[in-house]
Design an enzyme around this catalytic site. Sequence first.
Site, PDB file in Angstrom:
ATOM      1  N   HIS A  73      38.974  45.666  38.999  1.00  0.00           N
ATOM      2  CA  HIS A  73      39.947  44.593  38.797  1.00  0.00           C
ATOM      3  C   HIS A  73      39.332  43.217  39.064  1.00  0.00           C
ATOM      4  O   HIS A  73      39.862  42.199  38.637  1.00  0.00           O
ATOM      5  CB  HIS A  73      41.207  44.823  39.640  1.00  0.00           C
ATOM      6  CG  HIS A  73      41.034  44.626  41.098  1.00  0.00           C
ATOM      7  ND1 HIS A  73      40.898  45.665  41.988  1.00  0.00           N
ATOM      8  CD2 HIS A  73      40.988  43.505  41.840  1.00  0.00           C
ATOM      9  CE1 HIS A  73      40.773  45.193  43.207  1.00  0.00           C
ATOM     10  NE2 HIS A  73      40.826  43.878  43.146  1.00  0.00           N
ATOM     11  N   ASP A 123      38.981  52.238  40.077  1.00  0.00           N
ATOM     12  CA  ASP A 123      38.864  50.793  40.242  1.00  0.00           C
ATOM     13  C   ASP A 123      37.451  50.458  40.710  1.00  0.00           C
ATOM     14  O   ASP A 123      37.219  50.108  41.863  1.00  0.00           O
ATOM     15  CB  ASP A 123      39.912  50.309  41.242  1.00  0.00           C
ATOM     16  CG  ASP A 123      39.987  48.795  41.342  1.00  0.00           C
ATOM     17  OD1 ASP A 123      39.383  48.115  40.486  1.00  0.00           O
ATOM     18  OD2 ASP A 123      40.640  48.293  42.283  1.00  0.00           O
ATOM     19  N   SER A 211      38.533  42.010  47.906  1.00  0.00           N
ATOM     20  CA  SER A 211      38.395  42.971  46.828  1.00  0.00           C
ATOM     21  C   SER A 211      36.954  43.226  46.443  1.00  0.00           C
ATOM     22  O   SER A 211      36.147  42.306  46.361  1.00  0.00           O
ATOM     23  CB  SER A 211      39.112  42.462  45.591  1.00  0.00           C
ATOM     24  OG  SER A 211      40.489  42.493  45.785  1.00  0.00           O
TER      25      SER A 211
END
Length: 264
Positions: A73, A123, A211
């Site tokens: 992402h 992911d 992230s």
Amino acid sequence: MSPRSLIRGVLGTLMLAAAALSAPAAAQAAPAPIVGGSQATETYSFMASLQQQGRHGCGGSLIAPQWVVTAAHCVTSRQGGVTPAQQIQLRIGSNDHTQGTSAAVQRVIRHPRYTGDVSGGNDIALLQLRTQVQNQPVSIASGSPSENSSTRLLGWGQTCPQQGCSQQPPRYLKQLDTRINPDRMCAAGFNGANELCVYGTPQATACYGDSGGPALIGGSGRWQLVGATSRAGQNGSTCGTGNATIYTDVTAHRQWISQNTGGA
């Protein structure tokens, strides 16, 4: 934050926004930081900051002289496409994300089964650098860490748990020592086959801005990579809700990584 979202990961949006964060859309993720951790106690030669126009957006881990692993992402646009390689710059190996080895990206490889909905799993993404760097990479662990085993999280994310509570990412790297949760502590949509459920609370957790950054096992001089920050472990916009954060299990993607890096 949308359910189970930690990191929006849209580099272009993240970097241009004043807060280096964007409001997450439904079923997507938003960048996560380290809340309640401490300043990094050592220099991690493999730690990478993914940047655009000099702004930190996501973390990553150097796994070979020309390869970085991060979250899918982090390299996905609002429209669902892959962020062009030329829009991403890296700083590697410094606790100060304005310093370290500067590296350009030659190719972005997003996992083919990543759907844009982080709760669907997979992911994970690879960044091939234009040239090799001299930094010491981190090795990928041979298998998933067991329940209750210790892990260390790293990141430049915001240091408060509520969405938007911090307008700038911290300049210096933070770390948090925590543990692997039982799978049952993560929300519906969690896939224990290729994800890790990591313990956290609103006072001590990965959060917006972390992230793609690593979850590690081992210790100084012998760190091994097991995870990459993906999303919140339970519904809610406050990081650490449900005492969990979900990390992509990098060890479960060893074969995919090897195939795409030529065994690097």
